[in-house]
Motif scaffolding. Structure first.
Motif, mmCIF file in Angstrom:
data_model
loop_
_atom_site.group_PDB
_atom_site.id
_atom_site.type_symbol
_atom_site.label_atom_id
_atom_site.label_comp_id
_atom_site.label_asym_id
_atom_site.label_seq_id
_atom_site.Cartn_x
_atom_site.Cartn_y
_atom_site.Cartn_z
ATOM 1 N N ILE A 50 -21.016 30.252 -3.244
ATOM 2 C CA ILE A 50 -19.776 31.096 -4.214
ATOM 3 C C ILE A 50 -19.154 30.485 -4.078
ATOM 4 O O ILE A 50 -18.576 29.775 -2.214
ATOM 5 C CB ILE A 50 -20.247 32.183 -3.463
ATOM 6 C CG1 ILE A 50 -21.459 33.072 -3.280
ATOM 7 C CG2 ILE A 50 -18.665 33.287 -3.455
ATOM 8 C CD1 ILE A 50 -21.186 34.679 -2.077
ATOM 9 N N ARG A 51 -18.195 30.052 -4.802
ATOM 10 C CA ARG A 51 -16.687 28.937 -4.277
ATOM 11 C C ARG A 51 -15.532 29.856 -5.352
ATOM 12 O O ARG A 51 -15.942 30.367 -6.060
ATOM 13 C CB ARG A 51 -17.414 27.762 -5.095
ATOM 14 C CG ARG A 51 -15.730 27.279 -5.600
ATOM 15 C CD ARG A 51 -16.323 25.564 -6.393
ATOM 16 N NE ARG A 51 -15.475 24.739 -6.874
ATOM 17 C CZ ARG A 51 -14.664 25.297 -7.759
ATOM 18 N NH1 ARG A 51 -14.554 25.954 -8.465
ATOM 19 N NH2 ARG A 51 -13.330 24.397 -8.028
ATOM 20 N N LEU A 52 -14.059 30.103 -3.810
ATOM 21 C CA LEU A 52 -13.319 30.209 -4.661
ATOM 22 C C LEU A 52 -11.814 29.245 -4.317
ATOM 23 O O LEU A 52 -12.095 28.372 -3.611
ATOM 24 C CB LEU A 52 -12.734 31.430 -3.960
ATOM 25 C CG LEU A 52 -12.852 32.811 -3.806
ATOM 26 C CD1 LEU A 52 -14.462 33.209 -3.196
ATOM 27 C CD2 LEU A 52 -12.014 33.847 -3.374
ATOM 28 N N SER A 53 -10.799 28.987 -4.461
ATOM 29 C CA SER A 53 -10.016 27.911 -5.561
ATOM 30 C C SER A 53 -9.038 27.866 -5.912
ATOM 31 O O SER A 53 -8.894 29.598 -6.832
ATOM 32 C CB SER A 53 -10.440 27.000 -6.699
ATOM 33 O OG SER A 53 -10.763 27.120 -7.910
ATOM 34 N N THR A 54 -7.922 27.563 -5.528
ATOM 35 C CA THR A 54 -6.288 27.752 -6.174
ATOM 36 C C THR A 54 -5.657 26.033 -6.153
ATOM 37 O O THR A 54 -6.327 24.897 -6.254
ATOM 38 C CB THR A 54 -5.758 28.139 -5.243
ATOM 39 O OG1 THR A 54 -4.498 28.307 -5.425
ATOM 40 C CG2 THR A 54 -5.747 27.175 -3.201
ATOM 41 N N ARG A 55 -5.004 26.545 -7.411
ATOM 42 C CA ARG A 55 -3.875 25.240 -7.378
ATOM 43 C C ARG A 55 -2.753 24.594 -6.186
ATOM 44 O O ARG A 55 -2.048 26.102 -6.091
ATOM 45 C CB ARG A 55 -3.644 24.239 -9.064
ATOM 46 C CG ARG A 55 -3.459 22.779 -8.278
ATOM 47 C CD ARG A 55 -3.846 22.812 -10.071
ATOM 48 N NE ARG A 55 -3.163 20.939 -11.006
ATOM 49 C CZ ARG A 55 -3.935 20.074 -10.405
ATOM 50 N NH1 ARG A 55 -5.265 20.223 -10.364
ATOM 51 N NH2 ARG A 55 -3.637 18.986 -10.662
ATOM 52 N N ALA A 56 -2.894 23.358 -4.829
ATOM 53 C CA ALA A 56 -2.037 23.691 -4.589
ATOM 54 C C ALA A 56 -1.856 21.914 -4.718
ATOM 55 O O ALA A 56 -2.594 20.944 -4.441
ATOM 56 C CB ALA A 56 -2.043 24.248 -3.325
ATOM 57 N N MET A 57 -0.425 21.341 -4.179
ATOM 58 C CA MET A 57 -0.428 20.409 -3.571
ATOM 59 C C MET A 57 -0.981 19.481 -4.387
ATOM 60 O O MET A 57 -0.942 17.958 -4.042
ATOM 61 C CB MET A 57 -1.005 19.826 -2.313
ATOM 62 C CG MET A 57 -0.327 20.650 -1.060
ATOM 63 S SD MET A 57 -1.404 20.254 0.542
ATOM 64 C CE MET A 57 -0.221 21.583 1.260
ATOM 65 N N ALA A 58 -0.431 19.846 -6.169
ATOM 66 C CA ALA A 58 -1.397 19.117 -7.475
ATOM 67 C C ALA A 58 -2.763 18.403 -7.486
ATOM 68 O O ALA A 58 -2.752 17.912 -7.700
ATOM 69 C CB ALA A 58 0.134 17.341 -7.507
ATOM 70 N N THR A 59 -3.224 18.623 -7.055
ATOM 71 C CA THR A 59 -4.653 19.364 -6.096
ATOM 72 C C THR A 59 -5.563 20.348 -6.433
ATOM 73 O O THR A 59 -4.847 21.928 -6.116
ATOM 74 C CB THR A 59 -4.747 18.467 -5.646
ATOM 75 O OG1 THR A 59 -6.374 17.958 -5.407
ATOM 76 C CG2 THR A 59 -5.066 19.130 -4.472
ATOM 77 N N GLU A 60 -6.880 20.453 -6.693
ATOM 78 C CA GLU A 60 -7.081 21.290 -6.303
ATOM 79 C C GLU A 60 -8.167 21.619 -4.922
ATOM 80 O O GLU A 60 -9.113 20.755 -4.415
ATOM 81 C CB GLU A 60 -8.240 22.086 -7.358
ATOM 82 C CG GLU A 60 -9.456 22.922 -6.863
ATOM 83 C CD GLU A 60 -10.664 23.326 -8.444
ATOM 84 O OE1 GLU A 60 -11.412 23.869 -8.750
ATOM 85 O OE2 GLU A 60 -11.511 21.637 -7.532
ATOM 86 N N PHE A 61 -7.920 22.836 -4.170
ATOM 87 C CA PHE A 61 -8.181 22.696 -3.379
ATOM 88 C C PHE A 61 -9.754 24.361 -2.942
ATOM 89 O O PHE A 61 -9.177 25.151 -3.982
ATOM 90 C CB PHE A 61 -7.268 23.489 -1.839
ATOM 91 C CG PHE A 61 -6.215 22.718 -2.000
ATOM 92 C CD1 PHE A 61 -6.857 22.738 -0.261
ATOM 93 C CD2 PHE A 61 -4.970 22.030 -2.355
ATOM 94 C CE1 PHE A 61 -6.071 21.522 0.157
ATOM 95 C CE2 PHE A 61 -4.603 21.500 -1.560
ATOM 96 C CZ PHE A 61 -5.045 21.139 -0.166
ATOM 97 N N ALA A 62 -11.035 24.101 -2.612
ATOM 98 C CA ALA A 62 -11.842 25.202 -2.450
ATOM 99 C C ALA A 62 -12.635 25.692 -1.280
ATOM 100 O O ALA A 62 -12.620 24.956 -0.700
ATOM 101 C CB ALA A 62 -12.583 25.031 -3.757
ATOM 102 N N VAL A 63 -13.041 26.886 -1.606
ATOM 103 C CA VAL A 63 -14.387 26.942 -0.004
ATOM 104 C C VAL A 63 -15.391 27.550 -0.923
ATOM 105 O O VAL A 63 -15.128 27.650 -1.949
ATOM 106 C CB VAL A 63 -13.496 28.211 0.321
ATOM 107 C CG1 VAL A 63 -14.173 28.551 1.416
ATOM 108 C CG2 VAL A 63 -11.510 28.081 1.161
#
Length: 367
Positions: A50-63
């Motif tokens: 299962i993957r969740l993501s957001t965009r921050a610091m000009a890049t993609e972060f995901a768990v």
């Protein structure tokens, strides 16, 4: 990586003293790896997630998580939300951020700052000292200089570089640990967390997940900064791919990451040419010029902030100094890949990563 590692074969399966000839070190270490690795290698692979993501610091972060209870999705979403607050704290690209305020005011006198910002800045200061300036959070003006001159279609002059160097160096910043203040020596001084901020954000958000008793997850920022906890698909960790720096569409190998962080730095993608010469995007903060001894550096470390900063530092200081650092910090492992002396096969220098957690494609290696 395992939480506990022995002092000998599991921790330092590549032994021997640091030698001055990088090519010889590469050949000896790779030979050790190939001879110690098992003959039949099954490369670990991932399963359902299962993957969740957001965009921050000009890049993609995901768990990324194993399928399981629905509550973990809410917890991962909360961890991702934390990243935006941390970006507002650390960025230099917003005039109303805490970091921008410090840069604007600290030359006039000691400035009190948010405890989290002081923590990551002080960690940056210590890593700068430990790597003899290979990583330096005060090198932002040099980076800005190169970016600006590249837009103008030229490289900086030595005079321009020297002007920036006069106002860089961690010795120009006074840290008061008792009062948690920072004082800049000159108005031109600047601190920039571009080389460690993503990793620190992963550490803070990852600590939140641990406090929520979420045991198995992989958290990444921009694909080059990774923090993993627990295991996946009945493996000893999370399988993470390592790219071939010469052919970035090819996977050079896989590393199993458990309760550790990993970061990779290199200039195989981000570079430019001027008058027929290739310049990478990673600068040596001590000289102001791009470095090019290594194709890529991968670092594993207990925290993502440390892995982030060290992958840059090792790229700058080179093989010999990087291995010396690992000798003195047994919790850190690395894969250093120099440019091949002939052909297209690689001779990585590996230190502090046990065989059972590293799976390299032998067909891409110079045996």
């Amino acid at each position: 990586m395992p939480e506990k590692k022995s002092e000998s074969n599991r921790r330092d399966f590549l032994t021997g003293r640091v030698i001055k000839q990088a090519a010889e070190q590469a050949g000896e270490n790779l030979a050790d790896y190939l001879s110690n690795a098992t003959e039949e290698i099954t490369v670990p692979s991932g399963g359902s997630t299962i993957r969740l993501s957001t965009r921050a610091m000009a890049t993609e972060f995901a768990v990324v998580m194993n399928p399981g209870r629905s509550q973990q999705v809410i917890q991962a979403s909360d961890a991702l939300d934390m990243l935006h607050e941390l970006e507002q704290l650390m960025t230099v690209y917003r005039s109303n951020s805490e970091m921008s305020r410090v840069n604007a005011e600290a030359a006039a006198g000691p400035v009190s700052i948010d405890s989290r910002l002081f923590e990551v800045l002080d960690q940056s200061r210590q890593i700068c000292l430990d790597t003899e300036g290979g990583f330096d959070p005060s090198s932002g003006p040099l980076i800005a200089l190169w970016q600006d001159r590249r837009r103008l279609g030229r490289i900086p002059t030595q005079t321009e570089i020297d002007s920036c160097l006069a106002h860089t160096g961690i010795d120009q910043f006074e840290f008061d640990h008792t009062n948690q203040t920072i004082h800049y020596r000159f108005p031109e001084n600047e601190l920039n967390l571009g080389g460690i901020g993503k990793g620190y954000a992963l550490d803070v958000a990852g600590q939140f997940l641990k406090e929520q008793k979420l045991e198995n997850w992989l958290f990444y920022g921009g694909f080059s900064s990774i923090l993993a906890r627990g295991s996946h698909n009945q493996l000893q960790g999370w399988p993470v791919g390592i790219k071939n720096p010469l052919f970035t569409s090819q996977r050079l190998g896989t590393i199993l990451l458990k309760n550790y962080a990993m970061s990779t730095s290199g200039s195989s993608v981000q570079h430019f040419r001027h008058e027929g010469k290739r310049y990478g995007h990673i600068l040596d903060p001590r000289t102001g010029w791009p470095v090019s001894e290594l194709l890529s550096v991968t670092v594993i470390a207990p925290s993502a902030a440390l892995a982030d900063a060290l992958s840059t530092a090792f790229y700058v200081i080179g093989i010999e100094k990087a291995l010396e650092y690992c000798e003195n910090h047994s919790e850190v492992g690395t894969i250093l890949i120099p440019a091949p002396t002939q052909g297209r096969k690689l001779s990585p220098v590996i230190r502090g990563i046990p065989n059972e957690f590293l799976f390299l494609d032998r067909d891409q290696l110079l045996s």
